[in-house]
Design a protein around this motif. Sequence first.
Motif, PDB file in Angstrom:
ATOM      1  N   ARG A  98       0.850  -1.195   0.000  1.00 21.68           N
ATOM      2  CA  ARG A  98       0.000   0.000   0.000  1.00 21.68           C
ATOM      3  C   ARG A  98       0.888   1.248   0.000  1.00 21.68           C
ATOM      4  NH1 ARG A  98      -5.313   0.385   1.838  1.00 21.68           N
ATOM      5  NH2 ARG A  98      -5.338  -1.845   1.355  1.00 21.68           N
ATOM      6  N   ALA A  99       2.096   1.085   0.528  1.00 27.10           N
ATOM      7  CA  ALA A  99       3.102   2.152   0.491  1.00 27.10           C
ATOM      8  C   ALA A  99       4.469   1.509   0.430  1.00 27.10           C
ATOM      9  CB  ALA A  99       3.004   3.043   1.738  1.00 27.10           C
ATOM     10  N   ILE A 100       5.401   2.192  -0.218  1.00 22.66           N
ATOM     11  CA  ILE A 100       6.788   1.732  -0.253  1.00 22.66           C
ATOM     12  C   ILE A 100       7.712   2.887   0.121  1.00 22.66           C
ATOM     13  CG2 ILE A 100       6.391  -0.086  -1.973  1.00 22.66           C
ATOM     14  CD1 ILE A 100       7.651   1.781  -4.088  1.00 22.66           C
ATOM     15  N   ILE A 101       8.856   2.537   0.680  1.00 28.46           N
ATOM     16  CA  ILE A 101       9.953   3.489   0.875  1.00 28.46           C
ATOM     17  C   ILE A 101      11.055   3.039  -0.064  1.00 28.46           C
ATOM     18  CG2 ILE A 101      11.659   4.426   2.470  1.00 28.46           C
ATOM     19  CD1 ILE A 101       9.687   3.745   4.767  1.00 28.46           C
ATOM     20  N   HIS A 139      -2.234  -4.652 -10.881  1.00 31.32           N
ATOM     21  CA  HIS A 139      -3.640  -4.968 -11.171  1.00 31.32           C
ATOM     22  C   HIS A 139      -4.586  -4.197 -10.255  1.00 31.32           C
ATOM     23  CE1 HIS A 139      -2.527  -8.309 -13.819  1.00 31.32           C
ATOM     24  NE2 HIS A 139      -1.565  -8.559 -12.940  1.00 31.32           N
ATOM     25  N   VAL A 140      -4.084  -3.787  -9.098  1.00 32.85           N
ATOM     26  CA  VAL A 140      -4.918  -3.115  -8.095  1.00 32.85           C
ATOM     27  C   VAL A 140      -4.735  -1.598  -8.135  1.00 32.85           C
ATOM     28  CG1 VAL A 140      -5.375  -2.899  -5.608  1.00 32.85           C
ATOM     29  CG2 VAL A 140      -4.813  -5.146  -6.586  1.00 32.85           C
ATOM     30  N   VAL A 141      -3.486  -1.160  -8.278  1.00 36.00           N
ATOM     31  CA  VAL A 141      -3.161   0.272  -8.153  1.00 36.00           C
ATOM     32  C   VAL A 141      -3.659   1.071  -9.358  1.00 36.00           C
ATOM     33  CG1 VAL A 141      -1.241   1.928  -8.061  1.00 36.00           C
ATOM     34  CG2 VAL A 141      -1.150  -0.189  -6.714  1.00 36.00           C
ATOM     35  N   ARG A 142      -4.291   2.204  -9.063  1.00 42.25           N
ATOM     36  CA  ARG A 142      -4.746   3.103 -10.124  1.00 42.25           C
ATOM     37  C   ARG A 142      -4.238   4.531  -9.926  1.00 42.25           C
ATOM     38  NH1 ARG A 142      -4.670  -0.610 -12.135  1.00 42.25           N
ATOM     39  NH2 ARG A 142      -6.183  -1.901 -13.217  1.00 42.25           N
ATOM     40  N   TYR A 195      -6.618   8.609   1.907  1.00 38.63           N
ATOM     41  CA  TYR A 195      -6.122   8.125   0.609  1.00 38.63           C
ATOM     42  C   TYR A 195      -5.318   6.834   0.789  1.00 38.63           C
ATOM     43  CZ  TYR A 195      -7.415  12.828  -0.932  1.00 38.63           C
ATOM     44  OH  TYR A 195      -8.106  13.991  -1.213  1.00 38.63           O
ATOM     45  N   LEU A 196      -4.553   6.757   1.871  1.00 39.60           N
ATOM     46  CA  LEU A 196      -3.788   5.543   2.163  1.00 39.60           C
ATOM     47  C   LEU A 196      -4.715   4.357   2.408  1.00 39.60           C
ATOM     48  CD1 LEU A 196      -0.950   4.296   2.725  1.00 39.60           C
ATOM     49  CD2 LEU A 196      -1.241   4.973   5.115  1.00 39.60           C
ATOM     50  N   SER A 223       8.307  -2.022   2.358  1.00 39.47           N
ATOM     51  CA  SER A 223       6.930  -2.146   1.882  1.00 39.47           C
ATOM     52  C   SER A 223       5.973  -2.176   3.079  1.00 39.47           C
ATOM     53  CB  SER A 223       6.773  -3.428   1.058  1.00 39.47           C
ATOM     54  OG  SER A 223       5.411  -3.686   0.764  1.00 39.47           O
ATOM     55  N   LEU A 224       4.884  -1.426   2.953  1.00 38.04           N
ATOM     56  CA  LEU A 224       3.810  -1.424   3.961  1.00 38.04           C
ATOM     57  C   LEU A 224       2.616  -2.166   3.384  1.00 38.04           C
ATOM     58  CD1 LEU A 224       2.611   0.034   6.676  1.00 38.04           C
ATOM     59  CD2 LEU A 224       1.498   1.507   4.999  1.00 38.04           C
ATOM     60  N   VAL A 225       2.117  -3.144   4.123  1.00 34.37           N
ATOM     61  CA  VAL A 225       0.914  -3.870   3.695  1.00 34.37           C
ATOM     62  C   VAL A 225      -0.185  -3.736   4.739  1.00 34.37           C
ATOM     63  CG1 VAL A 225       2.261  -5.548   2.334  1.00 34.37           C
ATOM     64  CG2 VAL A 225       1.633  -6.092   4.704  1.00 34.37           C
ATOM     65  N   PHE A 226      -1.413  -3.815   4.280  1.00 32.60           N
ATOM     66  CA  PHE A 226      -2.574  -3.836   5.162  1.00 32.60           C
ATOM     67  C   PHE A 226      -2.930  -5.290   5.436  1.00 32.60           C
ATOM     68  CE2 PHE A 226      -2.575   0.485   4.536  1.00 32.60           C
ATOM     69  CZ  PHE A 226      -3.731   1.153   4.973  1.00 32.60           C
TER      70      PHE A 226
END
Length: 294
Positions: A40-43, A66-69, A173-174, A290-293
């Motif tokens: 969902r976020a990367i550094i 496929h998910v990110v727009r 937004y995150l 990488s940040l994941v939910f």
Amino acid sequence: MSGIRQATHAGSWYTDKGKELNKQLEDWLGAAELSHGPARAIIAPHAGYQYCGACGAFAYRQVSPHVVRRVFILGPSHHVRLAGCALSVNAKYRTPLYDLVIDEQIYAELAATRQFEWMKQQVDEDEHSIEMHLPYIAKVMEDFKSAVTIVPVLVGSLTPEREADYGRLFARYLSDPQNLFVISSDFCHWGQRFRYTYHDRTWGEIHQSIQRLDRMGMDIVESLNPPAFTEYLKNYGNTICGRHPIGVLLQAVSHLEKTGQKMSLKFLKYAQSSQCRNMSDSSVSYAAASLVFE
């Protein structure tokens, strides 16, 4: 907004030949494993690709195209003093692969908060912290290039309170899985030319001390604790140039955690431009996370 920001650092920071750049990015992404995604976020770092391109791939490998727009890019300001954050006056950002279109709707929403100023064209084109991520974004999203938009944000020297304000603002937004946040940051800039020469000799040689110092900061970022990160920077002065974009991300995460959302951030790769052994040496560190939910 109708202008186009040119790829002003192409040809020096990375190749401006499309086929050659495409092959480089493919090779680096192919060598990185998918181990903590979908992000969902990367550094990821923003130095010349010969130094950090391979490291950055470990962050971008976690992205699910496929998910990110929509891709938010939070880059630190290296040349202009900003007390807050700034938006681009352009409609598109050029890359050697293809142009990336700025999301006008999100820009309008951000501008309506009155928390953002506008970058002058020269400021936009002088700054490399956002541009260095554009080819990677274009490469990862190439199968969906007509559907993806970007939201470039230049982040100034924020106080912890301002980081919290922007964190709250970006939190909604995150929380949207169609949004990806790219947090642009290198880690320790060590050497006399950077005016930073911290060396704890109990940690070994200079490059080992730098790695230990960076790892301490990375561990705190992984703990998703904004005040602890602020305290670490205060205590050690580590020259992490994207500390304010990282701080904004940590505050956005903290805001969402209060709603019961669970998240996990992991660093996947670490590198140094060179190994310092003497006071006359210098180096820059790079890290990919990488940040994941959950």
